[in-house]
Every structure is written in structure tokens, then in C-alpha cells.
Scaffold this active site. Structure first.
Site, PDB file in Angstrom:
ATOM      1  N   GLU A 179       0.805  -1.232   0.000  1.00  0.00           N
ATOM      2  CA  GLU A 179       0.000   0.000   0.000  1.00  0.00           C
ATOM      3  C   GLU A 179       0.839   1.284   0.000  1.00  0.00           C
ATOM      4  N   TYR A 225       3.409   2.019   2.077  1.00  0.00           N
ATOM      5  CA  TYR A 225       3.984   2.408   3.374  1.00  0.00           C
ATOM      6  C   TYR A 225       5.490   2.086   3.400  1.00  0.00           C
ATOM      7  N   ARG A 258       2.229  -8.667   4.480  1.00  0.00           N
ATOM      8  CA  ARG A 258       1.352  -8.081   3.440  1.00  0.00           C
ATOM      9  C   ARG A 258       2.252  -7.594   2.324  1.00  0.00           C
ATOM     10  N   HIS A 268      -1.503   3.933  -1.880  1.00  0.00           N
ATOM     11  CA  HIS A 268      -2.552   4.931  -1.638  1.00  0.00           C
ATOM     12  C   HIS A 268      -2.491   6.070  -2.646  1.00  0.00           C
ATOM     13  N   GLN A 317     -18.406   5.393   2.042  1.00  0.00           N
ATOM     14  CA  GLN A 317     -18.940   6.643   2.569  1.00  0.00           C
ATOM     15  C   GLN A 317     -18.846   6.784   4.087  1.00  0.00           C
TER      16      GLN A 317
HETATM   17  P1  FAD Z   1     -36.265   7.760  -0.815  1.00  0.00           P
HETATM   18  O1  FAD Z   1     -35.220   6.804  -1.180  1.00  0.00           O
HETATM   19  O2  FAD Z   1     -36.549   8.869  -1.736  1.00  0.00           O
HETATM   20  O3  FAD Z   1     -37.617   6.932  -0.552  1.00  0.00           O
HETATM   21  C1  FAD Z   1     -38.848   7.550  -0.318  1.00  0.00           C
HETATM   22  C2  FAD Z   1     -39.959   6.543  -0.595  1.00  0.00           C
HETATM   23  O4  FAD Z   1     -41.191   7.076  -0.107  1.00  0.00           O
HETATM   24  C3  FAD Z   1     -40.179   6.264  -2.060  1.00  0.00           C
HETATM   25  O5  FAD Z   1     -40.070   4.872  -2.309  1.00  0.00           O
HETATM   26  C4  FAD Z   1     -41.612   6.754  -2.338  1.00  0.00           C
HETATM   27  O6  FAD Z   1     -42.300   5.949  -3.279  1.00  0.00           O
HETATM   28  C5  FAD Z   1     -42.225   6.660  -0.972  1.00  0.00           C
HETATM   29  N1  FAD Z   1     -43.384   7.565  -0.735  1.00  0.00           N
HETATM   30  C6  FAD Z   1     -43.412   8.912  -0.767  1.00  0.00           C
HETATM   31  N2  FAD Z   1     -44.634   9.349  -0.424  1.00  0.00           N
HETATM   32  C7  FAD Z   1     -45.390   8.252  -0.162  1.00  0.00           C
HETATM   33  C8  FAD Z   1     -46.740   8.060   0.258  1.00  0.00           C
HETATM   34  N3  FAD Z   1     -47.561   9.059   0.509  1.00  0.00           N
HETATM   35  N4  FAD Z   1     -47.170   6.796   0.409  1.00  0.00           N
HETATM   36  C9  FAD Z   1     -46.376   5.746   0.183  1.00  0.00           C
HETATM   37  N5  FAD Z   1     -45.087   5.879  -0.203  1.00  0.00           N
HETATM   38  C10 FAD Z   1     -44.613   7.115  -0.371  1.00  0.00           C
HETATM   39  N6  FAD Z   1     -26.840   7.921  -1.691  1.00  0.00           N
HETATM   40  C11 FAD Z   1     -25.702   7.479  -1.202  1.00  0.00           C
HETATM   41  O7  FAD Z   1     -25.515   7.529   0.009  1.00  0.00           O
HETATM   42  N7  FAD Z   1     -24.741   6.948  -1.988  1.00  0.00           N
HETATM   43  C12 FAD Z   1     -24.883   6.852  -3.316  1.00  0.00           C
HETATM   44  O8  FAD Z   1     -23.973   6.378  -4.004  1.00  0.00           O
HETATM   45  C13 FAD Z   1     -26.081   7.300  -3.885  1.00  0.00           C
HETATM   46  N8  FAD Z   1     -26.281   7.226  -5.211  1.00  0.00           N
HETATM   47  C14 FAD Z   1     -27.442   7.668  -5.718  1.00  0.00           C
HETATM   48  C15 FAD Z   1     -27.639   7.578  -7.089  1.00  0.00           C
HETATM   49  C16 FAD Z   1     -28.830   8.012  -7.645  1.00  0.00           C
HETATM   50  C17 FAD Z   1     -29.010   7.925  -9.132  1.00  0.00           C
HETATM   51  C18 FAD Z   1     -29.857   8.530  -6.813  1.00  0.00           C
HETATM   52  C19 FAD Z   1     -31.156   8.990  -7.406  1.00  0.00           C
HETATM   53  C20 FAD Z   1     -29.659   8.627  -5.453  1.00  0.00           C
HETATM   54  C21 FAD Z   1     -28.454   8.215  -4.900  1.00  0.00           C
HETATM   55  N9  FAD Z   1     -28.210   8.304  -3.541  1.00  0.00           N
HETATM   56  C22 FAD Z   1     -27.053   7.849  -3.030  1.00  0.00           C
HETATM   57  C23 FAD Z   1     -29.142   8.981  -2.648  1.00  0.00           C
HETATM   58  C24 FAD Z   1     -29.967   8.000  -1.823  1.00  0.00           C
HETATM   59  O9  FAD Z   1     -30.580   7.069  -2.667  1.00  0.00           O
HETATM   60  C25 FAD Z   1     -30.965   8.790  -1.000  1.00  0.00           C
HETATM   61  O10 FAD Z   1     -30.279   9.643  -0.129  1.00  0.00           O
HETATM   62  C26 FAD Z   1     -31.868   7.877  -0.204  1.00  0.00           C
HETATM   63  O11 FAD Z   1     -32.571   7.016  -1.052  1.00  0.00           O
HETATM   64  C27 FAD Z   1     -32.854   8.681   0.620  1.00  0.00           C
HETATM   65  O12 FAD Z   1     -33.637   7.784   1.322  1.00  0.00           O
HETATM   66  P2  FAD Z   1     -35.096   8.122   1.846  1.00  0.00           P
HETATM   67  O13 FAD Z   1     -35.568   6.882   2.496  1.00  0.00           O
HETATM   68  O14 FAD Z   1     -35.072   9.360   2.654  1.00  0.00           O
HETATM   69  O15 FAD Z   1     -35.979   8.467   0.581  1.00  0.00           O
HETATM   70  P1  NAP Z   2     -26.685  17.958  -4.943  1.00  0.00           P
HETATM   71  O1  NAP Z   2     -25.470  17.203  -4.630  1.00  0.00           O
HETATM   72  O2  NAP Z   2     -27.174  18.961  -3.974  1.00  0.00           O
HETATM   73  O3  NAP Z   2     -26.440  18.654  -6.349  1.00  0.00           O
HETATM   74  C1  NAP Z   2     -27.391  19.477  -6.950  1.00  0.00           C
HETATM   75  C2  NAP Z   2     -26.753  20.162  -8.160  1.00  0.00           C
HETATM   76  O4  NAP Z   2     -27.730  20.979  -8.774  1.00  0.00           O
HETATM   77  C3  NAP Z   2     -25.609  21.031  -7.801  1.00  0.00           C
HETATM   78  O5  NAP Z   2     -24.592  20.807  -8.762  1.00  0.00           O
HETATM   79  C4  NAP Z   2     -26.162  22.447  -7.907  1.00  0.00           C
HETATM   80  O6  NAP Z   2     -25.073  23.202  -8.365  1.00  0.00           O
HETATM   81  C5  NAP Z   2     -27.293  22.305  -8.894  1.00  0.00           C
HETATM   82  N1  NAP Z   2     -28.465  23.153  -8.619  1.00  0.00           N
HETATM   83  C6  NAP Z   2     -29.066  23.381  -7.426  1.00  0.00           C
HETATM   84  N2  NAP Z   2     -30.146  24.184  -7.585  1.00  0.00           N
HETATM   85  C7  NAP Z   2     -30.242  24.451  -8.901  1.00  0.00           C
HETATM   86  C8  NAP Z   2     -31.143  25.245  -9.687  1.00  0.00           C
HETATM   87  N3  NAP Z   2     -32.165  25.881  -9.123  1.00  0.00           N
HETATM   88  N4  NAP Z   2     -30.935  25.327 -11.006  1.00  0.00           N
HETATM   89  C9  NAP Z   2     -29.891  24.672 -11.583  1.00  0.00           C
HETATM   90  N5  NAP Z   2     -29.002  23.931 -10.897  1.00  0.00           N
HETATM   91  C10 NAP Z   2     -29.171  23.821  -9.553  1.00  0.00           C
HETATM   92  O7  NAP Z   2     -27.908  16.981  -5.189  1.00  0.00           O
HETATM   93  P2  NAP Z   2     -28.060  15.686  -6.086  1.00  0.00           P
HETATM   94  O8  NAP Z   2     -27.038  15.571  -7.135  1.00  0.00           O
HETATM   95  O9  NAP Z   2     -29.497  15.723  -6.482  1.00  0.00           O
HETATM   96  O10 NAP Z   2     -27.837  14.521  -5.068  1.00  0.00           O
HETATM   97  C11 NAP Z   2     -28.762  14.322  -3.979  1.00  0.00           C
HETATM   98  C12 NAP Z   2     -28.076  13.643  -2.845  1.00  0.00           C
HETATM   99  O11 NAP Z   2     -27.803  12.299  -3.185  1.00  0.00           O
HETATM  100  C13 NAP Z   2     -26.778  14.333  -2.543  1.00  0.00           C
HETATM  101  O12 NAP Z   2     -26.809  14.933  -1.282  1.00  0.00           O
HETATM  102  C14 NAP Z   2     -25.746  13.257  -2.627  1.00  0.00           C
HETATM  103  O13 NAP Z   2     -24.959  13.211  -1.449  1.00  0.00           O
HETATM  104  C15 NAP Z   2     -26.519  11.956  -2.762  1.00  0.00           C
HETATM  105  N6  NAP Z   2     -25.797  11.151  -3.738  1.00  0.00           N
HETATM  106  C16 NAP Z   2     -24.603  10.643  -3.377  1.00  0.00           C
HETATM  107  C17 NAP Z   2     -23.881   9.937  -4.290  1.00  0.00           C
HETATM  108  C18 NAP Z   2     -22.549   9.338  -3.893  1.00  0.00           C
HETATM  109  O14 NAP Z   2     -21.886   8.758  -4.733  1.00  0.00           O
HETATM  110  N7  NAP Z   2     -22.141   9.434  -2.668  1.00  0.00           N
HETATM  111  C19 NAP Z   2     -24.350   9.745  -5.564  1.00  0.00           C
HETATM  112  C20 NAP Z   2     -25.565  10.292  -5.912  1.00  0.00           C
HETATM  113  C21 NAP Z   2     -26.276  11.010  -4.981  1.00  0.00           C
HETATM  114  P3  NAP Z   2     -25.103  24.746  -8.674  1.00  0.00           P
HETATM  115  O15 NAP Z   2     -25.980  25.338  -7.619  1.00  0.00           O
HETATM  116  O16 NAP Z   2     -23.672  25.140  -8.601  1.00  0.00           O
HETATM  117  O17 NAP Z   2     -25.631  24.852 -10.053  1.00  0.00           O
HETATM  118 FE1  SF4 Z   3     -17.778   0.978   4.034  1.00  0.00          FE
HETATM  119 FE2  SF4 Z   3     -20.165   0.086   4.779  1.00  0.00          FE
HETATM  120 FE3  SF4 Z   3     -19.899   1.314   2.431  1.00  0.00          FE
HETATM  121 FE4  SF4 Z   3     -18.900  -1.146   2.858  1.00  0.00          FE
HETATM  122  S1  SF4 Z   3     -21.060  -0.544   2.844  1.00  0.00           S
HETATM  123  S2  SF4 Z   3     -17.841   0.538   1.887  1.00  0.00           S
HETATM  124  S3  SF4 Z   3     -18.215  -0.989   4.966  1.00  0.00           S
HETATM  125  S4  SF4 Z   3     -19.574   2.219   4.443  1.00  0.00           S
END
Ligand code: FAD
Ligand code: NAP
Ligand code: SF4
Length: 682
Positions: free
Chosen positions: A175, A177, A225, A263, A350
Site C-alpha cells: 500500500e 507504506y 502483506r 494509496h 462513505q
Molecule cells: P427515498 O429513497 O426517496 O424513498 C422515499 C420513498 O417514499 C419512495 O419509495 C416513495 O415511493 C415513498 N413515498 C413517498 N410518499 C409516499 C406516500 N404518501 N405513500 C407511500 N409511499 C410514499 N446515496 C448514497 O448515500 N450513496 C450513493 O452512491 C447514492 N447514489 C445515488 C444515485 C442516484 C441515481 C440517486 C437517485 C440517489 C443516490 N443516492 C445515493 C441517494 C440515496 O438514494 C438517497 O439519499 C436515499 O434514497 C434517501 O432515502 P429516503 O428513504 O429518505 O428516501
Molecule cells: P446535490 O449534490 O445537492 O447537487 C445538486 C446540483 O444541482 C448542484 O450541482 C447544484 O449546483 C445544482 N443546482 C441546485 N439548484 C439548482 C437550480 N435551481 N438550477 C440549476 N441547478 C441547480 O444533489 P443531487 O445531485 O441531487 O444529489 C442528492 C443527494 O444524493 C446528494 O446529497 C448526494 O450526497 C446523494 N448522492 C450521493 C452519491 C454518492 O456517490 N455518494 C451519488 C448520488 C447522490 P449549482 O448550484 O452550482 O448549479
Molecule cells: Fe464501508 Fe459500509 Fe460502504 Fe462497505 S457498505 S464501503 S463498509 S460504508
């Protein structure tokens, strides 16, 4: 048949649960819990927590545990006052750890890690005075006496580890080190007895192993390692790696564990986009050259993957580090044929590595109890309540299953016809296939804990009458944009694109460069089977060489052509992607760069029309001739149900979690953590 051998033959994974006889001691199975820094190693007061953390993993069935790295002296510290074992009074705290692990029938080795030039402190030393690109400190080049002092420190720390009750040590030689810095021409420019030729460069490694063995006696596990692939320029050549392996075996190593990538390497080695078991093939290449047991590492997260490596003779043990953070019961569940019940590590980094990089205790996105074993416990409830959880996204799933596990009667509603919420979108991104495992796990947990699942049901105040508590995990609604032409047919939301309701054209602009904007860009530039599911294509994309023809295992990358021409835009000035995860953001940026994605910051959106997207950048107007504009402009909490409940005069407690609570900077880590912690209190 011995009881252990009987257990091995009764499981679906007989190779994984075959005991390993090391001559002087026997490991109960082939699962090695790989070394992982938790942030609990540095202070004596954290050792009870560290002991509780390891106790759960030992009780969960791991055969051999390796601790996070402990420095053999202050020069080897990773950071000031980091974990170290060099003084007699540092021994006692470790006994708490070794005693509990032995109580659960596992063995434990302490990792000896000398950071060399990777240390974040002014006392750093290295073979040569060459600053690492990932540390601000320039190391002092060791004198010949200094070299001898480091080796002595390794041997004496190993002896103290034995005194503390460890079954052995792992000498960290990979790694990037200190030991690895000696072995590689990249960092060793010496021309004395410790550098110059390949044999002299590896002398530090061999001498360290020899002296540790001498200090600890023959009946002490000594894992070395070894860096099989440095993945940096001027790293070791394959014949040098093989020579080093043979030499450390002759010097007294018991086991060789594989190390992959320094790293500072710019090739991902453990991220979720790395194919499962991507590096087992390189461990297999070493097998014919040595006779001691070899350990395969990296992205081995499910039992069938581990079993295939062992059954195919690629290695003798498998190392699981993050998978045991995600699920301490992984080995027991696998042995009992309950692989579907495993809470699988999705390799997101994360809550584990990203935490460590900012000085926080490591935890796990899918298991918030990791690293918090003494404080977050899901105790049986003394008063059974009827709880409604609305939303089966990560927050709702965690809350519902923990509450039901504690004995509550839980009903989980979701409007969709499948559980998962936004994870159903995340899992469609090439390189995020692992997110499927979390949905499988929660599906199993729902069945195991007896949650009543009501899919395809939009919860209303009428549906929620009669519950004692209501949890709203209703997630988010995507933020809308309001520039001219926002309703033009070229404009689509990310949900429509990811679910296939909108098929984007060949030229696409993405508005918003947050996590979702980056993921949508990955989705758009890939076509067909994801390279994350195909080791050979993935190696070609990143320039990884298994054939041994190049130093450091690097060859020129051969990225596949992008499926589309993509622009990724944000209004804020500067480079898009700065807020992505510490340990994974660079991978997303590098992948998109290799696919020719044009990333622009400081953009003002002027509007969309038949010509495409009109912008102002640095005061100059321009237009992008795109077919599709995908809006990924962030999210707002979805609270329509909360408003309806208030209007209906609901009197029972209503809780908001996940995106429904706070949408800004929401991720699944916060959603699952908040859902689990609420359920632990209900
Ligand atoms: P949500 O996942 O939005 O779930 C809400 C649920 O509530 C939905 O299933 C909806 O159908 C249901 N619902 C709403 N209203 C009602 C109602 N009245 N009755 C019944 N059901 C209802 N996060 C990460 O940490 N790492 C990542 O790599 C990552 N990648 C992502 C990639 C993408 C493309 C997207 C879109 C998101 C990603 N996220 C990632 C973000 C992550 O998925 C969200 O932060 C997370 O899903 C939020 O969880 P939640 O339970 O709050 O809401
Ligand atoms: P986000 O990270 O808050 O990004 C939103 C983007 O939209 C920013 O680039 C912002 O940049 C732009 N934006 C905001 N308001 C806008 C407006 N009114 N008009 C035009 N552009 C605007 O949110 P997200 O991409 O929707 O992701 C949602 C959450 O999911 C995030 O908090 C993230 O942590 C999580 N997530 C995590 C991963 C992961 O790999 N860890 C992957 C996917 C999602 P400007 O304001 O500069 O334009
Ligand atoms: Fe780390 Fe848990 Fe994500 Fe695995 S699932 S990489 S142990 S945070």
C-alpha cells in the site's frame, strides 16, 4: 471427522469453512478479517469500544482477525499520537481486545504499520527524501543507523504484541507504506546496503520479517502483506514481487496477504465500480512460486465469490474487511447457508474510509452500529406499539426493520411496487450494481422481522388511522428549474432518464453536477454490460496489467468509446465534483474525463429551445447543440403527507426521517442512520 471438518462439509461453502492448519495452530476457517483503521486505535480510553467492535466480529465467526495498523515507533505514526505499540505501558490496553476475541474462538493478529513518507506529521522518515503526493510532509532520508532502528522497532513491537496476547502480527509491506517504499525504485534512490539493486531494495522487508520471527519465536503467526501490484510508475516488477515473496517465506513468514495498489495510485482498487474479486487472479499468479498460504483481497463481499476463489485454488484464505463492518455475522450466516441474509458491503466507502480521512470513527452506511457497538443497540421493547412507516427507501426500510426486530408491530407503506426508493435508481448506474444487494437484504429483513409490507399503496391520513406512531420517510421531490424553455420537450428529469421513460439523444447536457449529475453522466456514457461486471474490460479501462510485463502492473489505459457526447454543468464556479466523496470523487472525475465528458463550472443557464441549451460562461454567451437536457438540480423534502396529517388533526406522534426531514446533502448514510436511531428509541 473433527467437529470443524464436519461443519465444513455441512455448509454450502465447504472450502471457506475448511480449517487451516498452520503447523503450530489451526484457524477455524478461511475468513481473515482484513486490517481496517477504525479511529478507535489511538487512545487508551477507546479500547473498550474497540474490544466490543472486535468481539462482535469474532462472535460472528471470523477465523483470523487483523487489527488496524499500529506503528512500531513515533516515526512510523500515521498521524500525531496515532496508535502505536512501543512502550511497556501500551501493552495492557490491547489485552481487552485479545481476551474477548479469544473468548469467541477466533485468532487475532496486530498489524504493524510504519507509515514512512505517508505519515501526517513532521517526524516522517523514508528510504529517500521524496515527498509523497498525498502528504504535505517531506520525509527525512534514513541513515544506515536509522534503518537499523526501524527494524529493531518492528521486532520489539511484535514481541510486545505477543505479550499483549495476540496470536501473531501482520507486517504491512504494501500500500506504499515504509517497507513498500524501500522495495520500489519509485521511492528508494539509495545506493548503500538498502538500495541500488532489487535485492538490496527488498532487504529491509526481509530483514524485518527475519527479526520479527527471531523476537517472537516459531509458534507466532507472521503475516506479511506483500504488494502484488503497486499500480504506480516505477513500482516493483513482477519478478521482483516473486523474489520478495520467496525471500519473506524463507525469512519466517507464516502467511502472505495480498496488497493491491499504493494509496497514491490513480487506479481504483476497492471502490464499488471495481469488479468483485478483481485482483484474485494476481494472487493466483503467485501461488506456484511459494508454499505458504496466500490470502486474496479486495472486493470479496459475498460467500459464493469467496468460495470460488478458494475452490479454484487461487488462494488459501480470503480477506474481508469492509464486509465484516457491514455485517459482523457474515461468516456465521454463510456457514449456515443464509447468504441472502447477509447485509452486504456495497463498497461505497462513505462511512468507513471517508470517515477516517476526516478524523471520524469509521462506521458503515448499511450498518450504523459498526464502530458504535457500545452505544447503538436495538434492545427488545417493553411496550409493543403499532407503528406505520411511510416510504420504503433506505430511511424507511432501516426504521421499519429495526422497530420490528425490537418487537413492535410495523406496517411499511410504499406507493411504488418495489421497496428501495431512490436505491432503485442508484442500482441502474453502471458501477453501482452492488446497491441491488441492499435491497435484497432489506427484503429478507422484512420477512424475518415480520414487517407488514404494503406496496403500491399511497398512504393517506385515512390509511394511517389507528397507529400509535407514524414515521414519514417519504423522501424527496426533484427540484425544478425555471429558466426559459424549462418545459421544452428536450428537457427531462433524471428519474425519467434512469427509469427509461425518456431515451436521451446522442448529445446531452446535464444541469447540476452533484452526486446524481455525476451518476447520470456515467449512465449516459456507458452502453451495454457495465465494465464493473467484467474484470478484463475493467482492467483495460484502467490500464491494469496482470501479465507481469510492466513495472507496477501498469499499462496505458484503453477506455471504451463513450456512448454519448455529454456536458456536465454547474452554476458555482470551479471544478465540478469537488463535493463528491473523498475516496471516490476522483474515480468519478477520472472515468468521465476518460469518456470525454466536458465539465463546466460558473455556468448561467439562459434557456432551452430547438437549437439546444443556451449558456453564459465567463461572460460569453454560447449554445450547446444538444438533443436532451437532463435536470439534476438537487432535491426538496417530500412533505405532502405531513401537511395532510396536520390538516386531518392527527394526534399521534409523527416523525420525519431521511429526505422527508432534510433533503440538502442527503445521502443513504444519513437516511439509514437516522431511521435506525429513531427505531432504537421508539
Ligand atoms: P427515498 O429513497 O426517496 O424513498 C422515499 C420513498 O417514499 C419512495 O419509495 C416513495 O415511493 C415513498 N413515498 C413517498 N410518499 C409516499 C406516500 N404518501 N405513500 C407511500 N409511499 C410514499 N446515496 C448514497 O448515500 N450513496 C450513493 O452512491 C447514492 N447514489 C445515488 C444515485 C442516484 C441515481 C440517486 C437517485 C440517489 C443516490 N443516492 C445515493 C441517494 C440515496 O438514494 C438517497 O439519499 C436515499 O434514497 C434517501 O432515502 P429516503 O428513504 O429518505 O428516501
Ligand atoms: P446535490 O449534490 O445537492 O447537487 C445538486 C446540483 O444541482 C448542484 O450541482 C447544484 O449546483 C445544482 N443546482 C441546485 N439548484 C439548482 C437550480 N435551481 N438550477 C440549476 N441547478 C441547480 O444533489 P443531487 O445531485 O441531487 O444529489 C442528492 C443527494 O444524493 C446528494 O446529497 C448526494 O450526497 C446523494 N448522492 C450521493 C452519491 C454518492 O456517490 N455518494 C451519488 C448520488 C447522490 P449549482 O448550484 O452550482 O448549479
Ligand atoms: Fe464501508 Fe459500509 Fe460502504 Fe462497505 S457498505 S464501503 S463498509 S460504508
Amino acid at each position: 471427522m473433527t467437529p470443524a471438518a464436519t461443519a465444513a462439509s455441512a455448509t454450502p461453502y465447504p472450502h471457506l469453512f475448511q480449517p487451516l492448519d498452520l503447523g503450530f495452530t489451526t484457524l477455524r476457517n478461511r475468513v481473515l478479517m482484513g486490517s481496517m483503521h477504525t479511529g478507535l486505535e489511538d487512545r487508551a480510553r477507546d479500547f473498550p469500544k474497540l474490544a466490543a467492535y472486535f468481539a462482535e466480529r469474532a462472535a460472528g465467526g471470523a477465523g483470523l482477525i487483523v487489527t488496524g495498523g499500529f506503528a512500531p515507533n513515533v516515526e512510523g505514526w500515521l498521524s500525531p499520537f496515532g496508535g502505536k505499540l512501543s512502550w511497556p505501558w501500551e501493552v495492557a490496553r490491547h489485552r481487552q481486545v485479545t481476551a474477548v476475541v479469544h473468548g469467541h474462538g477466533a485468532k487475532i493478529c496486530m498489524q504493524l504499520l510504519h507509515s514512512g513518507r505517508y505519515g501526517f506529521h513532521p517526524l516522517v522518515v523514508a528510504p529517500s527524501k521524496l515527498k509523497a503526493p498525498i502528504s504535505p510532509f517531506t520525509p527525512r532520508a534514513l541513515t544506515a543507523r536509522g534503518v537499523e532502528r526501524q527494524i529493531r522497532a518492528f521486532a520489539s513491537a511484535a514481541a510486545r504484541a505477543r505479550e499483549a496476547g495476540y496470536d501473531g502480527v501482520e507486517v504491512m509491506g504494501s500500500e506504499g507504506y515504509l517497507i513498500n517504499q524501500f522495495t520500489a525504485p519509485r521511492t528508494n534512490r539509495r545506493n548503500d546496503a538498502w538500495g541500488g539493486s532489487a535485492e538490496k531494495r527488498m532487504r529491509f522487508a526481509v530483514e524485518t520479517v527475519r527479526r520479527v520471527r527471531e523476537a517472537c519465536g516459531p509458534d507466532f503467526i507472521l503475516i506479511y502483506r506483500l504488494s502484488l501490484l503497486d499500480l504506480v510508475e516505477d513500482g516493483n516488477a513482477w519478478d521482483e514481487v516473486v523474489a520478495q515473496a520467496k525471500a519473506v517465506e524463507a525469512a519466517g513468514a507464516t502467511i502472505i496477504n495480498s496488497g493491491i495498489g499504493w494509496h497514491e495510485a490513480r487506479v481504483p482498487t476497492i471502490a464499488t465500480s471495481v469488479p468483485r474479486a478483481a485482483f484474485a487472479g494476481i494472487t493466483a499468479r503467485l501461488k506456484p512460486h511459494v508454499s505458504l498460504p496466500l490470502v486474496a483481497v479486495n472486493r470479496i463481499n459475498m460467500p459464493h465469490v469467496a468460495e470460488a476463489i478458494l475452490a479454484g485454488g487461487q488462494a488459501d484464505m480470503v480477506s474481508l474487511a469492509r464486509p465484516l463492518l457491514a455485517d459482523p455475522e457474515w461468516p456465521n450466516k454463510a456457514r449456515a447457508g443464509r447468504a441472502r441474509a447477509i447485509n452486504t458491503c456495497i463498497a461505497c466507502n462513505q462511512a468507513c474510509l471517508d470517515h477516517i480521512f476526516v478524523g471520524k470513527v469509521a462506521s458503515c452506511l448499511v450498518n450504523p452500529r459498526a464502530g458504535a457497538e457500545t452505544e447503538l443497540n436495538y434492545l427488545p421493547t417493553t411496550y409493543k406499539k403499532r407503528i406505520a412507516v411511510v416510504g420504503a427507501g433506505p430511511a424507511g426500510l432501516a426504521c421499519a426493520t429495526v422497530a420490528a426486530q425490537r418487537g413492535h408491530a410495523v406496517t411499511l407503506f410504499d406507493a411504488a411496487d418495489a421497496i428501495g426508493g431512490q436505491f432503485n435508481l442508484a442500482r441502474r448506474i453502471p458501477g453501482k450494481e452492488e446497491f441491488n444487494e441492499t435491497l435484497r437484504y432489506f427484503g429478507e429483513r422484512i420477512a424475518e422481522t415480520g414487517v407488514e409490507l404494503r406496496l403500491g399503496t399511497v398512504a393517506t391520513p385515512a390509511e394511517l388511522a389507528g397507529f400509535d406512531e407514524i414515521v414519514l420517510a417519504t423522501g424527496i421531490v426533484p427540484r425544478r428549474v425555471d429558466f426559459p424553455g424549462a418545459d421544452h420537450p428536450k428537457v427531462a428529469g433524471y428519474i425519467d432518464v434512469l427509469t427509461g421513460r425518456t431515451v436521451p439523444g446522442r448529445r446531452v447536457a446535464i444541469i447540476g453536477a452533484g452526486g446524481i449529475g455525476f451518476d447520470v453522466a456515467e449512465f449516459l456514457v456507458h452502453e451495454g454490460v457495465s465494465p464493473s461486471l467484467d474484470g478484463e474490460r475493467w482492467r483495460a479501462e484502467w490500464g491494469v496489467d496482470f501479465d507481469g510485463g510492466s513495472r507496477g502492473g501498469l499499462v496505458p489505459p484503453r477506455p471504451e468509446p463513450p456512448a454519448r457526447e455529454v456536458w456536465l454543468l454547474q452554476r458555482s464556479p470551479g471544478r465540478p465534483g469537488r463535493r463528491l466523496g473523498k475516496t471516490t470523487g476522483w474515480i468519478h472525475r477520472a472515468t468521465l474525463k476518460a469518456k470525454g465528458v466536458k465539465m463546466l463550472g460558473g455556468v448561467e443557464y439562459l434557456g432551452v429551445d430547438d437549437q439546444g441549451l443556451h449558456l453564459r460562461v465567463d461572460g460569453a454567451e454560447q449554445w450547446l447543440p444538444v438533443d436532451t437536457v437532463v435536470v439534476c438540480a438537487g432535491q426538496e423534502p417530500r412533505r405532502d403527507l405531513q401537511a395532510a396529517l396536520q390538516a386531518a388533526g392527527t394526534t399521534v406522534p409523527v416523525h420525519l426521517i431521511g429526505g422527508a426531514d432534510v433533503a440538502a446533502e442527503l445521502d443513504a448514510k444519513r437516511a439509514i442512520d437516522q431511521g435506525s436511531r429513531l427505531a432504537a428509541r421508539l
